[in-house]
Design a protein around this motif. Structure first.
Motif, PDB file in Angstrom:
ATOM      1  N   ILE A  10      37.473  35.707  32.694  1.00 40.13           N
ATOM      2  CA  ILE A  10      37.717  34.350  32.215  1.00 40.13           C
ATOM      3  C   ILE A  10      37.605  34.283  30.691  1.00 40.13           C
ATOM      4  O   ILE A  10      36.597  34.710  30.112  1.00 40.13           O
ATOM      5  N   THR A  11      38.627  33.757  30.049  1.00 38.56           N
ATOM      6  CA  THR A  11      38.572  33.486  28.615  1.00 38.56           C
ATOM      7  C   THR A  11      38.743  31.987  28.389  1.00 38.56           C
ATOM      8  O   THR A  11      39.395  31.295  29.190  1.00 38.56           O
ATOM      9  N   ARG A  12      38.134  31.503  27.304  1.00 38.13           N
ATOM     10  CA  ARG A  12      38.322  30.098  26.918  1.00 38.13           C
ATOM     11  C   ARG A  12      38.275  30.019  25.403  1.00 38.13           C
ATOM     12  O   ARG A  12      37.280  30.402  24.777  1.00 38.13           O
ATOM     13  N   GLU A  13      39.372  29.542  24.849  1.00 35.48           N
ATOM     14  CA  GLU A  13      39.482  29.420  23.401  1.00 35.48           C
ATOM     15  C   GLU A  13      39.653  27.953  23.025  1.00 35.48           C
ATOM     16  O   GLU A  13      40.425  27.229  23.651  1.00 35.48           O
ATOM     17  N   GLY A  22      36.460  37.122  28.374  1.00 30.02           N
ATOM     18  CA  GLY A  22      36.558  37.998  29.534  1.00 30.02           C
ATOM     19  C   GLY A  22      35.327  37.959  30.406  1.00 30.02           C
ATOM     20  O   GLY A  22      34.816  38.999  30.834  1.00 30.02           O
ATOM     21  N   ALA A  23      34.829  36.759  30.692  1.00 29.19           N
ATOM     22  CA  ALA A  23      33.592  36.607  31.459  1.00 29.19           C
ATOM     23  C   ALA A  23      33.830  36.808  32.952  1.00 29.19           C
ATOM     24  O   ALA A  23      34.847  36.372  33.508  1.00 29.19           O
ATOM     25  N   ASP A  24      32.885  37.471  33.601  1.00 30.98           N
ATOM     26  CA  ASP A  24      32.892  37.665  35.048  1.00 30.98           C
ATOM     27  C   ASP A  24      31.673  36.975  35.656  1.00 30.98           C
ATOM     28  O   ASP A  24      30.648  36.787  34.994  1.00 30.98           O
ATOM     29  N   PHE A  25      31.797  36.634  36.941  1.00 28.57           N
ATOM     30  CA  PHE A  25      30.682  36.008  37.650  1.00 28.57           C
ATOM     31  C   PHE A  25      30.943  36.123  39.141  1.00 28.57           C
ATOM     32  O   PHE A  25      32.090  36.111  39.585  1.00 28.57           O
ATOM     33  N   ASP A  26      29.871  36.224  39.929  1.00 27.15           N
ATOM     34  CA  ASP A  26      30.028  36.208  41.386  1.00 27.15           C
ATOM     35  C   ASP A  26      28.737  35.741  42.032  1.00 27.15           C
ATOM     36  O   ASP A  26      27.640  35.940  41.502  1.00 27.15           O
ATOM     37  N   PRO A  56      40.293  27.324  32.143  1.00 25.63           N
ATOM     38  CA  PRO A  56      40.259  28.580  31.389  1.00 25.63           C
ATOM     39  C   PRO A  56      41.561  28.799  30.627  1.00 25.63           C
ATOM     40  O   PRO A  56      42.625  28.333  31.040  1.00 25.63           O
ATOM     41  N   THR A  57      41.462  29.526  29.525  1.00 29.51           N
ATOM     42  CA  THR A  57      42.668  29.941  28.817  1.00 29.51           C
ATOM     43  C   THR A  57      43.378  31.023  29.601  1.00 29.51           C
ATOM     44  O   THR A  57      44.611  31.049  29.688  1.00 29.51           O
ATOM     45  N   SER A  58      42.608  31.931  30.194  1.00 30.05           N
ATOM     46  CA  SER A  58      43.164  32.967  31.061  1.00 30.05           C
ATOM     47  C   SER A  58      42.071  33.458  31.989  1.00 30.05           C
ATOM     48  O   SER A  58      40.898  33.109  31.842  1.00 30.05           O
ATOM     49  N   GLY A  59      42.460  34.282  32.947  1.00 25.73           N
ATOM     50  CA  GLY A  59      41.506  34.797  33.913  1.00 25.73           C
ATOM     51  C   GLY A  59      41.774  34.262  35.304  1.00 25.73           C
ATOM     52  O   GLY A  59      42.701  33.473  35.525  1.00 25.73           O
TER      53      GLY A  59
END
Length: 252
Positions: A10-13, A22-26, A56-59
């Motif tokens: 996950i990206t957020r700008e 580029g964040a991950d989580f579970d 999110p911007t992407s992901g």
């Protein structure tokens, strides 16, 4: 089994500012995962994205193994995802029962229901059941929430989320500014909620509380997840080291 909720890359700008890189989580059903990191690490941004408040911007976001788009908090709630923010989002001039069913009022059946008559008895009974099942110390159902203690307000907010959530609850600093007894009650609420099969994301700066209540800890730094620990196998020093960058690497 697939995690009940998962984030990948996950990206957020915000303009020229990168909040997530580029964040991950579970998290799995019935699990308490603590999400920690210094101020500016990206915890709040990731929470807003996974609760449908921000995009999110992407992901990619997966819910029970399937890609989803959380376009709004309503979309998240329809999947069984609830969020308790630090300000609790309670209406102080309303009662515990009214806050419990705010926007979800039970209407009486038949013609009168269509004309807008609420079933106050059903909502009162549902509120008492929800508070008692989680051990929330809400003594007065009809008094305004603004006149209640911090612990009681926390209990109402968590119980409301637990009553409507069927899958995931995000708790943003739920023990902040609480006394010892009130904090114990909130941590007990978290354990009871997870015991009911709901995944609990616990966001906190309090390392003792993180170690006390979580099953796993996911550490964020500079907009990404940098480490994951099983709480039973870690220490406060390891967690702080991962937050500050003194300790690198991921522990399963």
């Amino acid at each position: 089994m697939a995690p009940v909720l998962q984030a990948r890359g996950i990206t957020r700008e915000y303009g020229h500012v990168t909040a997530l890189a580029g964040a991950d989580f579970d998290i799995e059903a019935g699990e308490v995962v603590a999400l920690i990191g210094d101020n500016g690490a990206g915890k709040s941004t990731l929470t807003r994205i996974l609760s449908g408040t921000d995009a999110p911007t992407s992901g990619e976001i997966l819910f029970e193994g399937e890609p989803v788009t959380l376009s709004s908090p309503v979309a998240a709630r329809e999947l069984g995802i609830e969020t308790v923010y630090q300000d609790l989002a309670l209406a102080p001039h309303l009662s515990a029962v009214q806050n419990m069913y705010l926007g979800r009022e039970i209407m009486k059946r038949g013609l009168l229901g269509r004309l807008g008559f609420m079933d106050r008895a059903a909502m009162r009974a549902g509120s008492r059941t929800a508070f008692d099942s989680l051990g929330a110390t809400v003594r007065e159902l009809d008094g305004t929430v603004g006149g209640m203690s911090g612990g009681q307000r926390q209990g109402i907010a968590v119980a409301r989320a637990a009553a409507w959530a069927s899958k995931v609850i995000f708790l943003d600093e739920p023990t902040a500014a609480l006394g010892v007894v009130q904090t114990k009650n909130v941590l007990d609420l978290i354990r009871r909620t997870a015991a009911n099969g709901i995944a609990v994301v616990f966001i906190s700066h309090s390392m003792p509380h993180v170690i006390d209540v979580s099953d796993r800890v996911q550490v964020m730094r500079q907009g990404r997840r940098v480490a994951t620990f099983r709480t039973a196998d870690t220490s406060m020093e390891q967690l702080v080291g991962a937050m500050t960058g003194a300790l690198d690497g991921r522990v399963a």
